[in-house]
Motif scaffolding. Structure first.
Motif, mmCIF file in Angstrom:
data_model
loop_
_atom_site.group_PDB
_atom_site.id
_atom_site.type_symbol
_atom_site.label_atom_id
_atom_site.label_comp_id
_atom_site.label_asym_id
_atom_site.label_seq_id
_atom_site.Cartn_x
_atom_site.Cartn_y
_atom_site.Cartn_z
ATOM 1 N N UNK A 56 3.979 -2.043 4.713
ATOM 2 C CA UNK A 56 4.091 -0.587 4.747
ATOM 3 C C UNK A 56 5.547 -0.172 4.974
ATOM 4 N N UNK A 57 6.221 -0.853 5.885
ATOM 5 C CA UNK A 57 7.644 -0.573 6.122
ATOM 6 C C UNK A 57 8.431 -0.770 4.824
ATOM 7 N N UNK A 58 8.112 -1.838 4.109
ATOM 8 C CA UNK A 58 8.817 -2.144 2.849
ATOM 9 C C UNK A 58 8.528 -1.097 1.776
ATOM 10 N N UNK A 59 7.294 -0.609 1.724
ATOM 11 C CA UNK A 59 6.957 0.422 0.723
ATOM 12 C C UNK A 59 7.785 1.681 0.975
ATOM 13 N N UNK A 60 7.863 2.095 2.249
ATOM 14 C CA UNK A 60 8.643 3.293 2.557
ATOM 15 C C UNK A 60 10.126 3.088 2.260
ATOM 16 N N UNK A 61 10.613 1.893 2.482
ATOM 17 C CA UNK A 61 12.036 1.642 2.266
ATOM 18 C C UNK A 61 12.386 1.425 0.799
ATOM 19 N N UNK A 62 11.479 0.795 0.059
ATOM 20 C CA UNK A 62 11.800 0.423 -1.319
ATOM 21 C C UNK A 62 11.162 1.337 -2.359
ATOM 22 N N UNK A 63 10.108 2.035 -1.971
ATOM 23 C CA UNK A 63 9.492 3.000 -2.886
ATOM 24 C C UNK A 63 8.775 2.371 -4.061
ATOM 25 N N UNK A 64 8.394 1.117 -3.925
ATOM 26 C CA UNK A 64 7.746 0.432 -5.042
ATOM 27 C C UNK A 64 6.846 -0.666 -4.473
ATOM 28 N N UNK A 65 5.599 -0.671 -4.894
ATOM 29 C CA UNK A 65 4.646 -1.618 -4.316
ATOM 30 C C UNK A 65 4.978 -3.069 -4.652
ATOM 31 N N UNK A 66 5.452 -3.303 -5.864
ATOM 32 C CA UNK A 66 5.771 -4.691 -6.232
ATOM 33 C C UNK A 66 7.004 -5.190 -5.486
ATOM 34 N N UNK A 67 7.992 -4.315 -5.362
ATOM 35 C CA UNK A 67 9.176 -4.681 -4.574
ATOM 36 C C UNK A 67 8.769 -4.947 -3.125
ATOM 37 N N UNK A 68 7.854 -4.123 -2.639
ATOM 38 C CA UNK A 68 7.400 -4.276 -1.257
ATOM 39 C C UNK A 68 6.668 -5.606 -1.066
ATOM 40 N N UNK A 108 12.322 3.940 -8.037
ATOM 41 C CA UNK A 108 11.535 4.438 -9.161
ATOM 42 C C UNK A 108 10.753 5.712 -8.875
ATOM 43 N N UNK A 109 9.985 5.691 -7.824
ATOM 44 C CA UNK A 109 9.150 6.860 -7.509
ATOM 45 C C UNK A 109 8.884 6.856 -6.020
ATOM 46 N N UNK A 110 8.539 8.010 -5.516
ATOM 47 C CA UNK A 110 8.085 8.053 -4.127
ATOM 48 C C UNK A 110 6.771 7.295 -4.045
ATOM 49 N N UNK A 111 6.565 6.522 -2.967
ATOM 50 C CA UNK A 111 5.320 5.763 -2.853
ATOM 51 C C UNK A 111 4.089 6.635 -2.960
ATOM 52 N N UNK A 112 4.172 7.840 -2.404
ATOM 53 C CA UNK A 112 2.991 8.691 -2.468
ATOM 54 C C UNK A 112 2.691 9.079 -3.906
ATOM 55 N N UNK A 113 3.748 9.272 -4.702
ATOM 56 C CA UNK A 113 3.515 9.577 -6.105
ATOM 57 C C UNK A 113 2.790 8.418 -6.775
ATOM 58 N N UNK A 114 3.204 7.215 -6.409
ATOM 59 C CA UNK A 114 2.536 6.041 -6.979
ATOM 60 C C UNK A 114 1.073 6.032 -6.576
ATOM 61 N N UNK A 115 0.848 6.325 -5.319
ATOM 62 C CA UNK A 115 -0.536 6.302 -4.837
ATOM 63 C C UNK A 115 -1.379 7.341 -5.557
ATOM 64 N N UNK A 121 3.775 12.738 11.391
ATOM 65 C CA UNK A 121 2.792 11.892 12.079
ATOM 66 C C UNK A 121 1.566 11.642 11.197
ATOM 67 N N UNK A 122 1.405 12.468 10.163
ATOM 68 C CA UNK A 122 0.255 12.296 9.260
ATOM 69 C C UNK A 122 0.609 11.472 8.029
ATOM 70 N N UNK A 123 1.839 10.995 7.947
ATOM 71 C CA UNK A 123 2.203 10.155 6.796
ATOM 72 C C UNK A 123 1.300 8.928 6.744
ATOM 73 N N UNK A 124 0.906 8.514 5.551
ATOM 74 C CA UNK A 124 -0.029 7.381 5.476
ATOM 75 C C UNK A 124 0.645 6.042 5.732
ATOM 76 N N UNK A 125 -0.155 5.082 6.122
ATOM 77 C CA UNK A 125 0.318 3.700 6.157
ATOM 78 C C UNK A 125 -0.069 3.063 4.839
ATOM 79 N N UNK A 126 0.672 2.084 4.442
ATOM 80 C CA UNK A 126 0.356 1.362 3.210
ATOM 81 C C UNK A 126 -0.179 -0.016 3.573
ATOM 82 N N UNK A 127 -1.193 -0.420 2.833
ATOM 83 C CA UNK A 127 -1.783 -1.738 3.094
ATOM 84 C C UNK A 127 -1.737 -2.536 1.804
ATOM 85 N N UNK A 128 -1.317 -3.785 1.879
ATOM 86 C CA UNK A 128 -1.294 -4.583 0.650
ATOM 87 C C UNK A 128 -2.715 -4.864 0.171
ATOM 88 N N UNK A 129 -2.835 -5.189 -1.115
ATOM 89 C CA UNK A 129 -4.159 -5.538 -1.624
ATOM 90 C C UNK A 129 -4.626 -6.842 -0.964
#
Lengths: 200, 144
Positions: free
Chosen positions: A41-53, A109-116, B47-55
């Motif tokens: 999750x830290x990596x997604x916010x920092x890199x903005x890309x799921x594959x990079x993360x 590339x994109x904001x992570x939320x946009x990707x989501x 504080x409402x920002x989501x967490x990301x979880x890997x597949x």
């Protein structure tokens, strides 16, 4: 107590898991499973890309596994600086791995939320999904923060780290981290207000 | 002199905000009257920002690679070529108030495999009361 000598921290909840992994590297899996989502999750916010993360997460844990014998649990100084628990140590590795990838790719590339949100969700129930527009604005405001200010805000708000933990991850004093977060919050508030998203 | 006072004021304000954030993130927000309204609103949004979880596929594949590395028999990196799947993380009580994104898919506390199964079961189950049967019959008729 000798000055400058590392003292064992009484609060590292991972001590037994770390000792088990040191004795048998196959037992590193417990630590991995405990922290993989946080690092990712830290990596997604920092890199903005799921594959990079995913790549950054992979490198972080491979590095942590190989460096585990050198990990040293430490209590901090009186002001909290210099402390090291397994979580802090792992996030310091992640921070370095991510910084290296950011330098190399220089691409957001994109904001992570946009990707989501680009992914169709067949179970998208109106009453239970987050307010996407608001969350997207908040993420964008955070993403516009620079360097450690952004990292401190992400670690505080998303990963709910204490100020002391963030200070140890970022190699700063606790006071400096409080100021970083405060300034980050003010910048984000100005940004949201400018975009008409502020509720004040 | 003025600059010193200003910097100190900033540190004090940062400390006050930090205490508020501590209570906010502990889900027991204290009286926020000494925090500017715009900072409060922004803190609430962040504080409402989501967490990301890997597949789960990524998690399991990396677990296998770490195990292989630990035992000295590494596996090729291309095993870690993943595609996101949508599943819900479980077990984190904070998921009740914070959305979780898994491998690029947004979920929330009420959206889960169990939830999907429950909805499917409800839709497949014959309604008990006549009104529900009528509504469902009309709905089916429209689809046809």
């Amino acid at each position: 107590m000798e000055a400058g000598r590392a003292r064992p921290t009484p609060f590292d909840l991972d001590r037994s898991l770390v000792e088990a992994a040191r004795a048998d590297p196959a037992r590193f899996d417990a630590l991995y499973r405990k922290y993989v989502a946080q690092v990712y999750s830290f990596a997604v916010y920092e890199l903005g890309d799921h594959h990079e993360a995913e790549d950054a997460t992979e490198r972080t844990f491979l590095s942590a596994l190989s460096a585990l014998p050198r990990f040293e649990e430490r209590a901090g100084d009186d002001d909290g600086s210099g402390a090291s628990t397994f979580r802090i140590w792992l996030f310091r590795i992640a921070r370095n791995v991510i910084a290296e990838r950011r330098r190399r790719t220089r691409r957001r590339p994109e904001a992570p939320l946009d990707l989501a949100f680009a992914t169709p969700d067949p179970l998208d129930i109106e009453a239970t999904v987050v307010d996407r527009e608001s969350a997207s604005s908040a993420w964008a405001a955070v993403d516009r923060l620079t360097g450690d200010r952004r990292r401190a805000v992400i670690l505080r708000f998303v990963h709910e780290m204490s100020t002391a933990e963030i200070a140890a991850v970022l190699d700063r004093s606790e006071g400096a981290v409080r100021v970083l977060i405060h300034r980050g919050l003010r910048s984000a508030a100005r940004d949201l207000a400018r975009r008409g998203e502020g509720r004040a | 002199m003025t600059l010193e006072r200003s910097a100190r004021d900033g540190e004090i304000e940062a400390l006050v905000v930090d205490r508020y954030l501590e209570s906010l993130l502990a889900r027991t927000p204290r009286d926020p009257s000494d925090i500017p309204a715009d900072l409060r609103a922004t803190a609430d949004a962040l504080a409402a920002l989501p967490r990301y979880h890997p597949s789960f596929r990524f998690v399991e594949a990396l677990s296998a690679r770490l195990a292989a590395t630990a035992s000295g028999t590494d596996i090729p990196a291309d095993v870690l070529d993943f595609h996101a799947i949508a599943l819900r993380s479980a077990g984190d009580p904070r998921a009740q108030v914070r959305p979780v994104v898994i491998g690029g898919v947004l979920t929330s506390a009420a959206i889960s495999l169990a939830g999907a199964a429950f909805v499917a079961w409800r839709r497949g189950r014959p309604p008990a009361d006549p009104m529900s049967r009528a509504v469902r019959a009309v709905s089916r008729a429209r689809l046809v």
